[in-house]
Write a protein that holds these residues in place. Structure first.
Motif, PDB file in Angstrom:
ATOM      1  N   ALA A 198       0.833  -1.206   0.000  1.00 23.91           N
ATOM      2  CA  ALA A 198       0.000   0.000   0.000  1.00 23.91           C
ATOM      3  C   ALA A 198       0.865   1.253   0.000  1.00 23.91           C
ATOM      4  O   ALA A 198       0.573   2.229  -0.706  1.00 23.91           O
ATOM      5  CB  ALA A 198      -0.925  -0.008   1.213  1.00 23.91           C
ATOM      6  N   GLY A 199       1.959   1.215   0.780  1.00 26.49           N
ATOM      7  CA  GLY A 199       2.877   2.355   0.796  1.00 26.49           C
ATOM      8  C   GLY A 199       3.555   2.570  -0.540  1.00 26.49           C
ATOM      9  O   GLY A 199       3.686   3.712  -1.020  1.00 26.49           O
ATOM     10  N   THR A 215       3.881   0.166 -14.048  1.00 27.84           N
ATOM     11  CA  THR A 215       3.301  -0.377 -15.281  1.00 27.84           C
ATOM     12  C   THR A 215       1.946  -1.011 -15.017  1.00 27.84           C
ATOM     13  O   THR A 215       0.983  -0.793 -15.761  1.00 27.84           O
ATOM     14  CB  THR A 215       4.253  -1.417 -15.902  1.00 27.84           C
ATOM     15  N   LEU A 216       1.852  -1.808 -13.945  1.00 32.53           N
ATOM     16  CA  LEU A 216       0.594  -2.460 -13.618  1.00 32.53           C
ATOM     17  C   LEU A 216      -0.489  -1.463 -13.231  1.00 32.53           C
ATOM     18  O   LEU A 216      -1.662  -1.627 -13.576  1.00 32.53           O
ATOM     19  CB  LEU A 216       0.794  -3.469 -12.481  1.00 32.53           C
ATOM     20  N   MET A 217      -0.108  -0.415 -12.510  1.00 33.95           N
ATOM     21  CA  MET A 217      -1.092   0.581 -12.100  1.00 33.95           C
ATOM     22  C   MET A 217      -1.713   1.292 -13.306  1.00 33.95           C
ATOM     23  O   MET A 217      -2.865   1.712 -13.264  1.00 33.95           O
ATOM     24  CB  MET A 217      -0.442   1.601 -11.163  1.00 33.95           C
ATOM     25  N   ARG A 228      -6.717  -3.520  -5.937  1.00 30.27           N
ATOM     26  CA  ARG A 228      -5.671  -3.612  -4.917  1.00 30.27           C
ATOM     27  C   ARG A 228      -5.408  -5.078  -4.561  1.00 30.27           C
ATOM     28  O   ARG A 228      -4.260  -5.479  -4.354  1.00 30.27           O
ATOM     29  CB  ARG A 228      -6.089  -2.820  -3.681  1.00 30.27           C
ATOM     30  N   GLU A 229      -6.483  -5.893  -4.482  1.00 31.16           N
ATOM     31  CA  GLU A 229      -6.313  -7.314  -4.160  1.00 31.16           C
ATOM     32  C   GLU A 229      -5.538  -8.032  -5.263  1.00 31.16           C
ATOM     33  O   GLU A 229      -4.691  -8.893  -4.990  1.00 31.16           O
ATOM     34  CB  GLU A 229      -7.681  -7.980  -3.965  1.00 31.16           C
ATOM     35  N   LEU A 232      -1.918  -7.135  -4.945  1.00 31.20           N
ATOM     36  CA  LEU A 232      -1.276  -7.881  -3.865  1.00 31.20           C
ATOM     37  C   LEU A 232      -1.010  -9.317  -4.300  1.00 31.20           C
ATOM     38  O   LEU A 232       0.046  -9.888  -3.981  1.00 31.20           O
ATOM     39  CB  LEU A 232      -2.163  -7.861  -2.617  1.00 31.20           C
ATOM     40  N   GLY A 233      -1.944  -9.899  -5.066  1.00 28.67           N
ATOM     41  CA  GLY A 233      -1.729 -11.245  -5.579  1.00 28.67           C
ATOM     42  C   GLY A 233      -0.537 -11.311  -6.518  1.00 28.67           C
ATOM     43  O   GLY A 233       0.286 -12.238  -6.441  1.00 28.67           O
ATOM     44  N   PHE A 234      -0.408 -10.335  -7.425  1.00 31.49           N
ATOM     45  CA  PHE A 234       0.761 -10.268  -8.305  1.00 31.49           C
ATOM     46  C   PHE A 234       2.041 -10.190  -7.474  1.00 31.49           C
ATOM     47  O   PHE A 234       3.034 -10.873  -7.741  1.00 31.49           O
ATOM     48  CB  PHE A 234       0.689  -9.034  -9.207  1.00 31.49           C
ATOM     49  N   PHE A 235       2.012  -9.326  -6.481  1.00 30.35           N
ATOM     50  CA  PHE A 235       3.173  -9.087  -5.624  1.00 30.35           C
ATOM     51  C   PHE A 235       3.603 -10.380  -4.926  1.00 30.35           C
ATOM     52  O   PHE A 235       4.782 -10.748  -4.925  1.00 30.35           O
ATOM     53  CB  PHE A 235       2.792  -8.007  -4.600  1.00 30.35           C
ATOM     54  N   GLN A 236       2.643 -11.094  -4.336  1.00 31.17           N
ATOM     55  CA  GLN A 236       2.952 -12.338  -3.632  1.00 31.17           C
ATOM     56  C   GLN A 236       3.472 -13.407  -4.592  1.00 31.17           C
ATOM     57  O   GLN A 236       4.428 -14.129  -4.280  1.00 31.17           O
ATOM     58  CB  GLN A 236       1.696 -12.845  -2.910  1.00 31.17           C
TER      59      GLN A 236
END
Length: 410
Positions: A198-199, A215-217, A228-229, A232-236
């Motif tokens: 989030a930060g 790029t994703l945003m 946002r979910e 977070l899934g991409f990030f994980q």
């Protein structure tokens, strides 16, 4: 039966004799203790990977609680198609090519440090040592994906901790009493990651950068941007898949070459063989050994009927040693051609990061073999397998070496 030892450390170091033993009588096996089905042959594994209408990716490993992670690899079309289309925008050939110089620099810096440390720590009459995993492949893969995402280099150790804990999710098959503790650990780091992400997203919103998060945003599919979910899934997912395959590919390559000195000599004699050698490592010691699927309906595979709603493990590692597809499959041949392995999967879930993993392996292995001579394993102790049962590779790989006298000895 040998199947009972499928999840032991010994089996996970060398599963191939058991794969061969099972695949011979029947390439499809029902494993009653965990109520799951396993497919061991090349044709059957490909069938499971290319047919999402029958073999769903919405699969939860036995021992896990709740639904699968919110990662696009655990979804079927049409949601998978949308999410993969979004992240594909951040993995274009241009993006991957733009990383080459920074990967080269990072590889050089890591080896500089490891060689200096190993040389200074060595005692009289003994060769210097370094750990290919701890000193090189793990930090290389993690720091490359962190840079790609847009994570500050200073947060690398936190990133590594998150990756280690998340990887344990895939090992619930082999766990029993500590599942509640694991669930607590995973929940805690997911909360940490959500706050951290989030930060970062807020920073990118104020000031976009040339990284994956920005790029994703900005990415859209059919007028929709990732939630946002989903972010977070991409990030994980990238946290684990973005580094685990590359780490194991480099480790397995060094281990296998040291076990086959004739092939190492061929590679040193002909540098152009390296891309082919990497493909053979991917086949011979596949970093990803199995994936999870769930049957949406009853299906017949090689004369056996798998009921609907059953967990299925297509065994990629076994498929890549199938003698009906590969001549002399247990022979390690760095010039094997053709080599239609499926180490990166097949079909709609083919690994989106495969080009990046191959690039990192090419650069990393070139540096290791150019800068290290007289390489040998530094321990006779059987190596400890990586955390998750469905990946293959050593946690640590200590080697002895001589610093190369020149930079052209590969």
């Amino acid at each position: 039966m040998a199947m009972l030892n499928l999840f032991s450390a010994e089996m996970r170091r060398d599963p191939y004799p058991v794969y061969e033993q099972i695949r011979g009588p029947s390439p499809v096996l029902y494993y009653e203790p965990l109520d799951l089905w396993m497919i061991f042959d090349y044709e059957g594994v490909k069938q499971a990977l290319v047919d999402p209408e029958t073999f769903s990716s919405r699969a939860t490993p036995p021992g896990s609680s709740g639904p699968p992670p919110d990662w696009f690899i655990f979804y079927d079309p049409p949601r998978h198609t949308k999410l993969r289309g979004l992240i594909q925008k951040a993995f274009t050939p241009r993006v991957i090519a733009s990383l080459e110089q920074s990967i080269r620099q990072l590889s050089k810096e890591l080896l500089d440090e490891a060689i200096e440390r190993g040389t200074s720590d060595s005692t009289a009459g003994k060769l210097p040592t370094l750990d290919v995993a701890d000193d090189f492949s793990v930090p290389l893969a993690l720091r490359v994906i962190a840079a790609l995402i847009g994570i500050p280099a200073a947060d690398y150790l936190r990133f590594k901790h998150w990756s280690d804990v998340t990887l344990k999710l895939a090992d619930t098959v082999t766990r029993s009493g500590d599942l509640a503790q694991l669930a607590g650990e995973v929940g805690a780091i997911k909360a940490e990651m959500a706050t951290y992400l989030a930060g970062l997203l807020e920073e990118r919103r104020r000031e976009p950068q040339d990284d994956l998060l920005s790029t994703l945003m900005a990415a859209e599919i059919d007028g929709e941007r990732p939630t946002r979910e989903e972010m977070l899934g991409f990030f994980q997912l990238l946290l684990v898949a973005g580094n685990e395959t590359t780490t194991n590919l480099i480790n397995n390559a060094m281990l296998t070459l040291l076990e086959h000195p004739d092939q190492l000599a061929r590679l040193r004699a002909d540098r152009a063989i390296l891309p082919s050698a990497i493909e053979e490592v991917l086949r011979y010691r596949s970093p990803l050994q199995a994936v999870f699927r769930t049957t949406k309906r009853e299906v017949e595979v090689h004369g056996q009927t798998i009921p609907a709603g059953k967990l299925v493990l297509p065994m990629i590692g076994s498929a890549n040693r199938d003698p009906r597809q590969f001549r002399e499959p247990n022979r390690f041949d760095i010039t094997r051609d053709p080599n239609p392995h499926i180490a990166f999967g097949h079909g709609i879930h083919f690994c989106i990061g495969a080009p990046l993993s191959r690039l990192e392996a090419r650069i990393g292995l070139t540096d290791l073999l150019e800068r290290l001579e007289d390489i040998e394993l530094a321990s006779d102790t059987p190596w400890e397998p990586r955390q998750a049962f469905n990946v293959l590779g050593p946690c640590r790989l200590p080697i002895r070496f001589q610093p190369a006298r020149s930079a052209a000895v590969i």
